[in-house]
Design a protein around this motif. Structure first.
Motif, short mmCIF file in Angstrom:
data_model
loop_
_atom_site.label_atom_id
_atom_site.label_comp_id
_atom_site.label_asym_id
_atom_site.label_seq_id
_atom_site.Cartn_x
_atom_site.Cartn_y
_atom_site.Cartn_z
N ASP A 17 0.66 -1.21 0.31
CA ASP A 17 0.02 -0.23 0.04
C ASP A 17 1.16 0.84 0.40
O ASP A 17 1.44 1.61 0.89
CB ASP A 17 -1.32 0.21 1.18
CG ASP A 17 -1.56 1.21 1.55
OD1 ASP A 17 -2.03 1.93 0.13
OD2 ASP A 17 -2.18 1.01 1.99
N LEU A 18 0.88 1.46 -1.77
CA LEU A 18 2.25 2.55 -1.29
C LEU A 18 1.94 3.90 -1.91
O LEU A 18 2.39 4.84 -2.15
CB LEU A 18 3.69 2.45 -2.28
CG LEU A 18 3.91 0.87 -2.17
CD1 LEU A 18 5.42 0.41 -2.65
CD2 LEU A 18 5.02 1.00 -0.57
N GLY A 19 -0.06 3.81 -1.29
CA GLY A 19 0.00 5.43 -2.22
C GLY A 19 -0.80 6.14 -1.47
O GLY A 19 -0.59 5.61 -0.29
N LYS A 20 -1.20 7.24 -1.63
CA LYS A 20 -1.27 8.72 -1.07
C LYS A 20 -2.49 8.09 -0.22
O LYS A 20 -2.55 9.09 0.90
CB LYS A 20 -1.30 10.09 -1.48
CG LYS A 20 -0.40 9.91 -2.65
CD LYS A 20 -0.67 11.41 -3.69
CE LYS A 20 0.57 11.87 -4.34
NZ LYS A 20 1.06 10.48 -5.51
N ARG A 21 -3.54 7.41 0.07
CA ARG A 21 -4.56 7.17 1.16
C ARG A 21 -3.31 6.66 2.40
O ARG A 21 -4.30 6.66 3.58
CB ARG A 21 -4.90 6.56 0.33
CG ARG A 21 -6.02 7.13 -0.74
CD ARG A 21 -7.70 6.08 -1.35
NE ARG A 21 -8.49 6.55 -1.66
CZ ARG A 21 -9.62 5.88 -2.05
NH1 ARG A 21 -9.51 4.67 -2.20
NH2 ARG A 21 -10.31 7.10 -3.37
N ASN A 22 -2.70 6.26 1.98
CA ASN A 22 -1.65 5.18 3.46
C ASN A 22 -0.72 5.96 4.38
O ASN A 22 -0.05 7.22 3.95
CB ASN A 22 -0.85 4.76 2.91
CG ASN A 22 0.09 3.56 4.02
OD1 ASN A 22 0.32 4.18 5.16
ND2 ASN A 22 0.57 2.33 3.65
N ASN A 170 9.55 3.52 9.97
CA ASN A 170 8.40 3.44 9.09
C ASN A 170 8.30 1.96 7.99
O ASN A 170 9.47 3.01 7.35
CB ASN A 170 8.36 5.41 8.52
CG ASN A 170 6.85 4.44 7.98
OD1 ASN A 170 6.91 3.97 7.53
ND2 ASN A 170 6.65 6.20 7.20
N PRO A 171 8.28 0.91 7.94
CA PRO A 171 8.38 0.34 7.07
C PRO A 171 7.90 0.32 5.27
O PRO A 171 8.76 0.53 4.00
CB PRO A 171 7.88 -0.82 7.53
CG PRO A 171 6.77 -0.52 8.64
CD PRO A 171 7.45 0.61 9.13
N LYS A 176 9.36 2.04 0.36
CA LYS A 176 9.67 3.19 -0.95
C LYS A 176 10.71 3.23 -1.59
O LYS A 176 10.91 4.40 -2.61
CB LYS A 176 8.22 4.08 -0.58
CG LYS A 176 8.39 5.26 -1.06
CD LYS A 176 7.41 4.41 -2.70
CE LYS A 176 6.32 5.83 -2.98
NZ LYS A 176 5.97 5.41 -4.88
N LEU A 177 11.29 4.14 -0.23
CA LEU A 177 12.89 5.06 -0.82
C LEU A 177 13.37 4.04 -1.32
O LEU A 177 14.65 4.33 -2.19
CB LEU A 177 13.15 5.49 0.78
CG LEU A 177 12.17 6.68 1.06
CD1 LEU A 177 13.26 7.31 2.33
CD2 LEU A 177 11.95 8.30 0.01
#
Length: 347
Positions: A17-22, A170-171, A176-177
Motif C-alpha cells: 500500500d504505497l499510495g497517498k491514502r496510506n 517506518n517500514p 518506498k525509498l
C-alpha cells in the motif's frame, strides 16, 4: 514464468500500500486521530520517554463544566498548563482529552480484535517528493515508537507509556525509498542519539533536496501488510515449494490427498467411542472435517456465523493433542483465539 510465480507476485502486489491514502506515506493530521506534542522538544522527549522510559501524564479536564462559560474554561486551561507544564500539545486541554480518548479506544479495539498495537509516537517527519519534477510534497513519519494510553478512572488523567513492542523505522517509507530512490534508511535503536541519526538521514537525502522535520506526533499506524510482504519476499523459495501453496495457485498436481476414504464415511459404524477425544458435540459435517484433519487432508472450513466453526476447530485441536501432536492455531482476530482457548480450558 510458472503459474506459482505469477500468483506469488500478484499476492505480494496486493499487500503493498504505497499510495497517498496510506498515512505512513502521506501523513495528514486529523482532529481525533493525531496529536502534535509541542513541549517538551523532540530531543528532551526522546531522552525522557524512550531512553529513560518516563511516563507522560496529560492534564486532566473536567468535561462536566459548562461549555457556555468560555472565559472560565480558558482560565481553567491556563491554570492546568501552568501547573502541569511538562507536556503541551497543539490542542486545547478540552480537545486534547477528547483526542486522547479517541486514540485509546481505537488502539484498544485493534489490540483486542487483531492482537497488535497501532498507537505510536512519531519522531521526525520526512518532507519529500516522488520525483524531481514534482512539486507535490509528501510528509511521512520516520521513527515510530510504540506507545500505550491508560487511564485509572474517569476522573483521572491519561497516562502515556512506552509499549513493549520494538521501535521501528517506518517500514512502508523505507521500502518506498529503497526501491524508488536507492536510499536505505538506517536502523534506529532507543540507545542511539537522535541528533546523529537525523543528521545521517539528512546526508542521505541531501541530493534530493528533501527536508527532515523535527516534530513529534502521537497517532495511529498499521503496517501489518508490509511485514507480510517481507515474509513472502524473504521466503519465496520455501513458499513456492509448499504443496498447499502450489495447489492454491492452481497446480492441480500439487496435492495427492486420498479423499475416497473420507467421502461417505460412516462415523457411527466405523468409529469406536473409545477412540474419540472430542470435547464438544459435533454433527456429521463437522465429523467429516475432524476426520480430514486427522488424516492430514488440507481443506477449507467455511460457514456463516453460528454454524460451529470454532467448535469444530476446538475438537480438531483436542483430537490432535490426544494423538500426540502439536497444533499452531492462528487467527487475524484475537476474539477467535479466545473463544477456542476458553472452550478448551472449560472442557
Amino acid at each position: 514464468m510458472a503459474l506459482i510465480d505469477l500468483k506469488l507476485e500478484a499476492w505480494k502486489n496486493k499487500l503493498l500500500d504505497l499510495g497517498k491514502r496510506n498515512r505512513l506515506i502521506n501523513y495528514k493530521e486529523t482532529k481525533r486521530s493525531s496529536l502534535n506534542i509541542i513541549k517538551p522538544d523532540i530531543l528532551n522527549l526522546w531522552q525522557d520517554f524512550v531512553v529513560n522510559e518516563r511516563t507522560i501524564e496529560f492534564p486532566f479536564f473536567d468535561e462536566e463544566l459548562s461549555d457556555s462559560d468560555n472565559e472560565q474554561l480558558s482560565l481553567i486551561e491556563e491554570d492546568l498548563i501552568n501547573i502541569q507544564s511538562y507536556i503541551k500539545t497543539n490542542q486545547s486541554i478540552k480537545e486534547q482529552q477528547r483526542t486522547l480518548r479517541s486514540l485509546r479506544e481505537k488502539a484498544k479495539i485493534a489490540s483486542e480484535e487483531f492482537g497488535v498495537n497501532i498507537l505510536y509516537l512519531s519522531f521526525g517527519f520526512l518532507k519529500w517528493t516522488e520525483s524531481e519534477k514534482s512539486e507535490q510534497y509528501l510528509i511521512s513519519p520516520i521513527v515510530l515508537v510504540p506507545a500505550s494510553l491508560t487511564i485509572e478512572a474517569i476522573n483521572d488523567p491519561y497516562i502515556l507509556n512506552i509499549h513493549e513492542d520494538e521501535i521501528v523505522i517506518n517500514p512502508t517509507l523505507k521500502y518506498k525509498l529503497e526501491n524508488d530512490f536507492g536510499i536505505i534508511l538506517p536502523e534506529m535503536y532507543e540507545e542511539h542519539n537522535l541528533i546523529s541519526y537525523f543528521n545521517e538521514i539528512r546526508d542521505l537525502i541531501s541530493k534530493n533536496k528533501w527536508t527532515l522535520i523535527e516534530e513529534v506526533s502521537l497517532s495511529l499506524f498499521s503496517f501489518l501488510k508490509i511485514n507480510m510482504y517481507r515474509d513472502l519476499d524473504r521466503h519465496e523459495e520455501k513458499i513456492k515449494s509448499h504443496k498447499v501453496i502450489r495447489s492454491i495457485s492452481g497446480d492441480v498436481t500439487a496435492l495427492d490427498f486420498e479423499i475416497d476414504s473420507i467421502n461417505n464415511f460412516n462415523h457411527d459404524k466405523q468409529t469406536k467411542p473409545v477412540d474419540v477425544f472430542q470435547v464438544l458435540d459435533a454433527d456429521s459435517s463437522q465429523q467429516d472435517a475432524i476426520l480430514s484433519a486427522k488424516k492430514g487432508v488440507s481443506f477449507v472450513l467455511q460457514g456463516p456465523p453460528g454454524t460451529g466453526k470454532s467448535q469444530t476447530i476446538t475438537n480438531i485441536i483436542s483430537e490432535s493433542i490426544a494423538d500426540g501432536k502439536r497444533v499452531l492455531f492462528v487467527s487475524e482476530k484475537m476474539a477467535a483465539l479466545e473463544v477456542v482457548h476458553r472452550r478448551l480450558t472449560m472442557s
